[in-house]
Design a protein around this motif. Sequence first.
Motif, PDB file in Angstrom:
ATOM      1  N   VAL A  60       0.868  -1.352  -0.080  1.00 36.25           N
ATOM      2  CA  VAL A  60      -0.027   0.106  -0.041  1.00 36.25           C
ATOM      3  C   VAL A  60       0.835   1.227  -0.194  1.00 36.25           C
ATOM      4  N   GLN A  61       0.624   2.194  -1.079  1.00 30.37           N
ATOM      5  CA  GLN A  61       1.465   3.187  -1.150  1.00 30.37           C
ATOM      6  C   GLN A  61       0.686   4.424  -0.738  1.00 30.37           C
ATOM      7  N   HIS A  62       1.312   5.356  -0.116  1.00 25.62           N
ATOM      8  CA  HIS A  62       0.719   6.434   0.225  1.00 25.62           C
ATOM      9  C   HIS A  62       1.213   7.860  -0.324  1.00 25.62           C
ATOM     10  N   ASN A  63       2.277   7.674  -1.255  1.00 26.42           N
ATOM     11  CA  ASN A  63       2.650   8.782  -2.078  1.00 26.42           C
ATOM     12  C   ASN A  63       1.874   8.764  -3.150  1.00 26.42           C
ATOM     13  N   PRO A  64       1.054   9.928  -3.177  1.00 28.56           N
ATOM     14  CA  PRO A  64       0.236   9.901  -4.483  1.00 28.56           C
ATOM     15  C   PRO A  64       0.823   9.960  -5.575  1.00 28.56           C
ATOM     16  N   ASN A  65       2.117   9.868  -6.092  1.00 30.43           N
ATOM     17  CA  ASN A  65       2.639  10.067  -7.231  1.00 30.43           C
ATOM     18  C   ASN A  65       3.323   8.629  -7.578  1.00 30.43           C
ATOM     19  N   ILE A  66       2.914   7.530  -6.607  1.00 28.53           N
ATOM     20  CA  ILE A  66       3.391   6.152  -7.046  1.00 28.53           C
ATOM     21  C   ILE A  66       2.022   5.233  -7.011  1.00 28.53           C
ATOM     22  N   ALA A  67       1.915   4.572  -7.619  1.00 30.77           N
ATOM     23  CA  ALA A  67       0.896   3.333  -7.630  1.00 30.77           C
ATOM     24  C   ALA A  67       0.859   2.383  -6.495  1.00 30.77           C
ATOM     25  N   ASP A  68      -0.054   1.874  -6.098  1.00 34.94           N
ATOM     26  CA  ASP A  68       0.040   0.776  -5.065  1.00 34.94           C
ATOM     27  C   ASP A  68       0.866  -0.265  -5.799  1.00 34.94           C
ATOM     28  N   GLY A  69       1.483  -1.268  -4.955  1.00 37.93           N
ATOM     29  CA  GLY A  69       1.982  -2.439  -5.312  1.00 37.93           C
ATOM     30  C   GLY A  69       3.627  -2.360  -5.379  1.00 37.93           C
ATOM     31  N   ARG A  70       4.093  -3.598  -4.863  1.00 40.56           N
ATOM     32  CA  ARG A  70       5.541  -3.611  -4.956  1.00 40.56           C
ATOM     33  C   ARG A  70       6.388  -3.286  -6.385  1.00 40.56           C
ATOM     34  N   ASP A  71       5.758  -3.787  -7.496  1.00 42.74           N
ATOM     35  CA  ASP A  71       6.182  -3.321  -8.742  1.00 42.74           C
ATOM     36  C   ASP A  71       6.475  -1.879  -8.915  1.00 42.74           C
ATOM     37  N   ALA A  72       5.259  -0.965  -8.562  1.00 39.99           N
ATOM     38  CA  ALA A  72       5.419   0.391  -9.026  1.00 39.99           C
ATOM     39  C   ALA A  72       6.426   0.980  -7.803  1.00 39.99           C
ATOM     40  N   ALA A  73       6.502   0.629  -6.728  1.00 35.85           N
ATOM     41  CA  ALA A  73       7.798   1.016  -5.838  1.00 35.85           C
ATOM     42  C   ALA A  73       9.033   0.734  -6.265  1.00 35.85           C
ATOM     43  N   ILE A  74       9.284  -0.436  -6.837  1.00 32.10           N
ATOM     44  CA  ILE A  74      10.467  -0.786  -7.709  1.00 32.10           C
ATOM     45  C   ILE A  74      10.866   0.069  -8.727  1.00 32.10           C
ATOM     46  N   ALA A  75       9.856   0.277  -9.501  1.00 31.05           N
ATOM     47  CA  ALA A  75      10.064   1.239 -10.765  1.00 31.05           C
ATOM     48  C   ALA A  75      10.622   2.674 -10.369  1.00 31.05           C
ATOM     49  N   GLU A  76      10.032   2.954  -9.200  1.00 30.06           N
ATOM     50  CA  GLU A  76      10.200   4.219  -8.984  1.00 30.06           C
ATOM     51  C   GLU A  76      11.508   4.625  -8.106  1.00 30.06           C
ATOM     52  N   VAL A  77      12.012   3.573  -7.361  1.00 29.13           N
ATOM     53  CA  VAL A  77      13.321   3.911  -6.694  1.00 29.13           C
ATOM     54  C   VAL A  77      14.457   3.306  -7.697  1.00 29.13           C
ATOM     55  N   GLU A  78      13.999   2.257  -8.697  1.00 25.54           N
ATOM     56  CA  GLU A  78      15.124   1.983  -9.593  1.00 25.54           C
ATOM     57  C   GLU A  78      15.403   3.062 -10.731  1.00 25.54           C
ATOM     58  N   GLY A  79      14.174   3.817 -10.961  1.00 26.88           N
ATOM     59  CA  GLY A  79      14.334   5.032 -11.779  1.00 26.88           C
ATOM     60  C   GLY A  79      15.351   6.000 -11.079  1.00 26.88           C
TER      61      GLY A  79
END
Length: 150
Positions: A60-79
């Motif tokens: 569960v993601q509370h940053n409004p610029n990142i979608a929910d889900g582990r894959d979205a967090a990975i994509a954001e931080v890897e970026g």
Amino acid sequence: MQTRWLSSAALVAAAMSAASAHAADPTDANRAVMRAFVDTAYGDKQVRKAYEAYAVPDLVQHNPNIADGRDAAIAEVEGLLNNPAAHFDVKHVVVDGDMATVHFRGSLGNGMGAAVFEQFRLKDGKIVEHWDAFQVIDPKATARNTHPFF
């Protein structure tokens, strides 16, 4: 003044109760999880490995610029970390029960940086929720104290 004495059985029961309460406290186990997560994701820059090992798929993601889900967090931080000049200097990892906070200085190498707080909630040894907040560090700004941000 009357002094109260506890029987040996009462002392043992009190000690066992305290030990049981301590055993139920997930702080130590979660501290180890968060240290491993931070070292792998930010120290080793192995973001996917860190998230796949220590976060649930439906994060569960509370940053409004990142979608929910582990894959979205990975994509954001890897970026962020794909930038060779990116640097994340972890200052503190604080864990209390199922909540953990990571405080770090982040920079993408463009002269600007940020003081970042990431808040995580863990359940059963896995990260299940994430919040973040940051303060921009402007190198041209003059601080009103000698210890801004850190």
